[in-house]
Write an enzyme that holds these catalytic residues in place. Structure first.
Site, PDB file in Angstrom:
ATOM      1  N   GLY A  59       0.822  -1.196   0.000  1.00 11.20           N
ATOM      2  CA  GLY A  59       0.000   0.000   0.000  1.00 11.20           C
ATOM      3  C   GLY A  59       0.859   1.250   0.000  1.00 11.20           C
ATOM      4  O   GLY A  59       2.033   1.219  -0.377  1.00 11.20           O
ATOM      5  N   CYS A  60       0.292   2.351   0.431  1.00  7.99           N
ATOM      6  CA  CYS A  60       1.014   3.619   0.463  1.00  7.99           C
ATOM      7  C   CYS A  60       2.308   3.480   1.255  1.00  7.99           C
ATOM      8  O   CYS A  60       2.305   2.996   2.392  1.00  7.99           O
ATOM      9  CB  CYS A  60       0.132   4.695   1.087  1.00  7.99           C
ATOM     10  SG  CYS A  60       0.983   6.270   1.332  1.00  7.99           S
TER      11      CYS A  60
END
Length: 237
Positions: A59-60
């Site tokens: 993810g981020c």
């Protein structure tokens, strides 16, 4: 504050915070990430001297970096891109979702203090959800996929064995979608992405999605948690 692609705008995040339910969820995804207690890897490397590097995507990269900066034994955690070509390793291009890159964090750790297995336990238990395909929380796209970019055949063997172990134990209820790859280059992200969680603790995205991961690390894996983060900028550690 930097705008995240494919996520709610800051004002919407603040509104979403008000929608937290007693069950710990909001309409747009999980609220405070509570992490998950999972067993340590049955297969791990032996304790040794020197530094080792593994690249992890989940993810981020703001939150993944923030988690590993608080792991004792980690000397450096750098946000960047892995899985694609050098010519497309920029935030603007990766954000389009078609470069092959994933937002990733290159984690360098001291083998006398922490093993690869423990690093992977942190990764699978609190850094991200390994059961969501090309998605983490509000972020959507191939660039947010779950992947271990191993720097050696031994790392790949240990990571694959751990995935198999967790799946066999039914640790998540759903099957793990994390891919284990080897031989992919890592490209550091732009300077403004480094140490982002530490520099922007009041960012609504950080408050909602990422700060709870560090708290989960402290609560679930206190043996490797440290309060002072190892920063790319050189301060702290």
């Amino acid at each position: 504050m930097i705008a995240k692609r494919n996520v709610l705008k800051p004002a919407a995040w603040l509104g979403a915070l008000a929608l937290v339910t007693a069950a710990g969820f909001v309409a747009n995804g999980p609220a405070a990430a509570e992490g998950r207690a999972i067993p340590a890897p049955a297969v791990d490397e032996s304790v040794g001297a020197g530094l080792e590097t593994v690249t992890l995507a989940g993810g981020c990269f703001w939150g993944v970096q923030g988690v590993f900066q608080h792991v004792d034994g980690v000397t450096r955690a750098v946000s960047g891109y892995a899985g694609g070509a050098s010519s497309t390793a920029t935030y603007a291009k990766v954000g389009d979702g078609d470069t092959g890159h994933a937002e990733a964090v290159q984690v360098t750790f001291d083998r006398t203090k922490v093993s690869l297995g423990k690093i992977l336990q942190v990764y699978f238990s609190v850094a991200h959800d390994p059961t969501t395909l090309n998605r983490q929380g509000p972020d959507r796209g191939q660039q947010y996929r779950s992947a271990v970019f191993a720097s050696s055949a031994e790392q790949a063997r240990i990571a694959k064995a751990y995935v198999a172990q967790l799946d066999a134990a039914g640790a998540y209820g759903d099957r793990i979608v994390t891919k284990v790859e080897q031989g992919q280059a890592f490209y550091p992200a732009e300077a403004y992405h480094q140490d982002y969680m530490v520099r922007n603790p009041r960012d609504a995205y950080i408050v909602y999605n990422d700060a709870p991961k560090v708290e989960a690390l402290r609560r679930l894996l206190p043996d490797v948690y440290r309060a002072t983060p190892a920063l790319v900028s050189g301060a702290g550690g």
